[in-house]
Motif scaffolding. Structure first.
Motif, mmCIF file in Angstrom:
data_model
loop_
_atom_site.group_PDB
_atom_site.id
_atom_site.type_symbol
_atom_site.label_atom_id
_atom_site.label_comp_id
_atom_site.label_asym_id
_atom_site.label_seq_id
_atom_site.Cartn_x
_atom_site.Cartn_y
_atom_site.Cartn_z
ATOM 1 N N GLN A 135 -62.986 113.258 20.162
ATOM 2 C CA GLN A 135 -63.350 113.465 21.567
ATOM 3 C C GLN A 135 -62.188 113.067 22.463
ATOM 4 O O GLN A 135 -61.376 112.217 22.126
ATOM 5 C CB GLN A 135 -64.615 112.679 21.927
ATOM 6 N N ASN A 136 -62.124 113.710 23.633
ATOM 7 C CA ASN A 136 -61.059 113.443 24.602
ATOM 8 C C ASN A 136 -61.615 113.037 25.968
ATOM 9 O O ASN A 136 -60.908 113.048 26.958
ATOM 10 C CB ASN A 136 -60.172 114.682 24.777
ATOM 11 N N VAL A 137 -62.909 112.669 26.011
ATOM 12 C CA VAL A 137 -63.540 112.315 27.284
ATOM 13 C C VAL A 137 -63.111 110.935 27.740
ATOM 14 O O VAL A 137 -62.705 110.735 28.899
ATOM 15 C CB VAL A 137 -65.076 112.387 27.148
ATOM 16 N N LEU A 138 -63.186 109.955 26.844
ATOM 17 C CA LEU A 138 -62.846 108.579 27.176
ATOM 18 C C LEU A 138 -61.754 108.059 26.237
ATOM 19 O O LEU A 138 -61.696 108.463 25.074
ATOM 20 C CB LEU A 138 -64.077 107.677 27.043
ATOM 21 N N PRO A 139 -60.919 107.147 26.737
ATOM 22 C CA PRO A 139 -59.952 106.521 25.829
ATOM 23 C C PRO A 139 -60.661 105.634 24.817
ATOM 24 O O PRO A 139 -61.725 105.069 25.093
ATOM 25 C CB PRO A 139 -59.062 105.693 26.769
ATOM 26 N N VAL A 140 -60.099 105.554 23.634
ATOM 27 C CA VAL A 140 -60.615 104.681 22.585
ATOM 28 C C VAL A 140 -59.676 103.487 22.457
ATOM 29 O O VAL A 140 -58.462 103.660 22.262
ATOM 30 C CB VAL A 140 -60.735 105.423 21.240
ATOM 31 N N VAL A 141 -60.219 102.311 22.574
ATOM 32 C CA VAL A 141 -59.439 101.080 22.517
ATOM 33 C C VAL A 141 -59.813 100.324 21.252
ATOM 34 O O VAL A 141 -60.993 100.012 21.028
ATOM 35 C CB VAL A 141 -59.686 100.201 23.763
ATOM 36 N N GLY A 142 -58.844 100.067 20.424
ATOM 37 C CA GLY A 142 -59.070 99.330 19.191
ATOM 38 C C GLY A 142 -58.645 97.889 19.341
ATOM 39 O O GLY A 142 -57.540 97.613 19.808
ATOM 40 N N ASP A 143 -59.518 96.958 18.955
ATOM 41 C CA ASP A 143 -59.148 95.535 19.041
ATOM 42 C C ASP A 143 -59.075 94.875 17.666
ATOM 43 O O ASP A 143 -59.166 93.664 17.538
ATOM 44 C CB ASP A 143 -60.096 94.773 19.968
ATOM 45 N N ASP A 144 -58.903 95.705 16.624
ATOM 46 C CA ASP A 144 -58.573 95.176 15.305
ATOM 47 C C ASP A 144 -57.139 94.645 15.364
ATOM 48 O O ASP A 144 -56.247 95.292 15.911
ATOM 49 C CB ASP A 144 -58.675 96.296 14.264
ATOM 50 N N PRO A 145 -56.869 93.461 14.793
ATOM 51 C CA PRO A 145 -55.506 92.903 14.846
ATOM 52 C C PRO A 145 -54.436 93.822 14.265
ATOM 53 O O PRO A 145 -53.260 93.709 14.623
ATOM 54 C CB PRO A 145 -55.633 91.608 14.024
ATOM 55 N N ARG A 146 -54.796 94.761 13.384
ATOM 56 C CA ARG A 146 -53.796 95.645 12.779
ATOM 57 C C ARG A 146 -53.074 96.489 13.812
ATOM 58 O O ARG A 146 -51.933 96.889 13.614
ATOM 59 C CB ARG A 146 -54.439 96.541 11.734
ATOM 60 N N TRP A 147 -53.749 96.793 14.930
ATOM 61 C CA TRP A 147 -53.113 97.641 15.940
ATOM 62 C C TRP A 147 -51.925 96.953 16.595
ATOM 63 O O TRP A 147 -51.088 97.615 17.216
ATOM 64 C CB TRP A 147 -54.134 98.055 17.002
ATOM 65 N N GLN A 148 -51.831 95.624 16.461
ATOM 66 C CA GLN A 148 -50.688 94.908 17.027
ATOM 67 C C GLN A 148 -49.393 95.255 16.302
ATOM 68 O O GLN A 148 -48.299 95.006 16.821
ATOM 69 C CB GLN A 148 -50.936 93.406 16.970
ATOM 70 N N LEU A 149 -49.500 95.810 15.097
ATOM 71 C CA LEU A 149 -48.319 96.214 14.343
ATOM 72 C C LEU A 149 -47.806 97.588 14.761
ATOM 73 O O LEU A 149 -46.772 98.042 14.278
ATOM 74 C CB LEU A 149 -48.634 96.224 12.842
ATOM 75 N N PHE A 150 -48.544 98.277 15.659
ATOM 76 C CA PHE A 150 -48.146 99.581 16.162
ATOM 77 C C PHE A 150 -47.466 99.419 17.524
ATOM 78 O O PHE A 150 -47.624 98.409 18.204
ATOM 79 C CB PHE A 150 -49.370 100.492 16.344
#
Length: 457
Positions: free
Chosen positions: A388-403
């Motif tokens: 979907q492209n309606v709302l942004p998706v925000v991930g708060d898993d610590p793994r995303w800090q490596l991106f």
């Protein structure tokens, strides 16, 4: 290759391309698609090659399931041709044409490649580059000139490095090659060629090593921690799962021929024996104390196909049964003619209903005043970002800090997570033909910070 084999490969490739276009992405594929939008030298779970392949595929065919998987069927076709060529040098001279065809047929008839080539996982580029490694190695061992042999050894190192850039299990093939070099009667360890392959190998592996060095060795540590879990009391369970997984992914008759072919290498093929039994022993020892995922041994499937092709033992029966089983699974994956539940059908469980669910979820979040979807589970977050492209998706898993993903502060968001208890108590469910696949819980949250996942468009 004979005309019939060419025709079969073209037909099989066409079917895989159609399936790649028709079947929705699995959560893992959506996760790798997120990687492809931010190419780096490595990631927490795997090296970068799968992300690079998806980036190329989506550049050619667009941000859709077909684009994500485009290089899968194509690489399986090319890898089959390369494996055929490898057989011309690695198997007994004079029978290589027939043995090469058998190897190609056996590998393509497995469920591992038959259905796996229509999806995009790290195993897809891994199998391709392992086939290239086998071909380059065969040329290095049979080259008539010393200089040419050294060139092919260098190419072997490069191809093995690219396989490592796809998945870490390629290192087992590298160690197997090392064991062969040290024990071969030709005393290959005294030649310059095998040693010259090492710096080439390290150079090609360097992006993954550099990424780990600059990210606290996160990926290496994560993979190494798998060996830290040790539950010997469950050894029989883990060994049974390992055996059952290989019977299923190879298909039963091909599995038996793989085992028989591997046994024969102990007496006839020093190289193939090293490439099969060293990784197999590692997986066996690991299964004594922890679970071995069914797809991990995929790294030795091209070698097993070569070993089994030399047996001439019920090859036709094995190939026909393998293709029949793979065709049945493919039809079920694409059209679900048998009304299985999500619990009974793992493909349905992973792929069904994402588009409609993601859209309805975004509508619900908007109606409740949320400005983003907040998701902890990385696979669910990736699937929602792709669907979907309606709302942004925000991930708060610590793994995303490596991106290198942009940070996003959410004033009011809708947190979504899988409901693992009483699915009938939720009206937020993913459906397939009116039947519940999975249900999810949602709740409004405020002041959440995480990484904003990319959108498809």
């Amino acid at each position: 290759m004979g005309c019939r084999l060419w025709l079969l490969l073209f037909v099989v490739t066409a079917v895989r391309l159609v399936l790649a276009a028709c079947m929705p992405l699995t959560p893992d594929e959506a996760y790798y698609w997120v990687w492809s939008r931010h190419i780096e030298g490595g990631y927490l779970d795997h090296p970068f090659m799968v992300a690079l392949w998806i980036r190329v595929g989506t550049f050619i065919a667009g941000e859709n399931p077909f684009g994500v998987r485009l290089l899968g069927p194509i690489s399986a076709f090319l890898g089959s041709c390369i494996l055929y060529k490898a057989a011309t040098n690695l198997i007994t001279p004079g029978r290589y044409i027939l043995v090469g065809e058998r190897a190609v047929l056996l590998l393509n008839a497995t469920l591992m490649l038959g259905l796996g080539a229509a999806t995009m996982t790290p195993d897809t580029p891994l199998l391709f580059f392992i086939s290239l490694t086998l071909y380059a190695l065969s040329r290095a061992l049979t080259a008539s000139e010393v200089g040419l042999s050294r060139v092919w050894w260098a190419i072997t190192g490069a191809m093995l490095g690219l396989a490592f850039d796809a998945k870490y299990t390629a290192a087992l093939i590298g160690i197997g090659i090392g064991g062969f070099v040290l024990t071969d009667r030709r005393r290959l360890w005294r030649q310059l060629g095998p040693w010259g392959a090492i710096p080439v190998l390290m150079m090609v592996m360097s992006p993954v090593i550099y990424w780990n060095a600059t990210h606290h060795w996160a990926s290496f540590i994560k993979q190494g921690e798998r060996n830290g879990d040790w539950h010997p009391a469950r050894a029989l369970q883990f060994l049974g799962e390992l055996l059952g997984g290989q019977v299923g992914l190879a298909t039963p008759i091909i599995f038996v021929i793989f085992v028989y072919g591997a046994y024969r290498t102990l007496r006839r093929e020093n190289l193939l024996a090293w490439l099969i039994f060293l990784p197999a022993c590692v997986f066996f020892i690991h299964a004594l104390g922890d679970r071995v995922q069914a797809n991990w041994p995929a790294v030795i499937y091209p070698v097993l196909a070569l070993a089994a092709a030399g047996t001439n033992w019920r090859i036709r029966t094995a190939v026909v049964s393998g293709f029949a089983l793979t065709l049945g699974v493919t039809v079920q994956a694409a059209f679900s003619p048998v009304p299985l539940t999500a619990h009974q059908d793992p493909i349905l469980r992973q792929t069904a209903g994402w588009q409609e669910f993601a859209h309805s979820l975004a509508v619900r979040a908007t109606e409740q005043g949320a400005s983003a979807l907040v998701v902890r589970d990385y696979a669910l977050a990736s699937e929602l970002a792709f669907s979907q492209n309606v709302l942004p998706v925000v991930g708060d898993d610590p793994r995303w800090q490596l991106f290198s993903l942009p940070a996003h502060n959410v004033a009011i968001g809708l947190r979504v997570e899988e409901e693992r208890r009483d699915k009938n108590s939720s009206d937020l469910c993913r459906l397939s033909k009116g039947h519940i696949v999975r249900c999810y819980a949602s709740a409004l949250v405020s002041s959440v910070q995480g990484a904003q996942l990319p959108k498809r468009f």
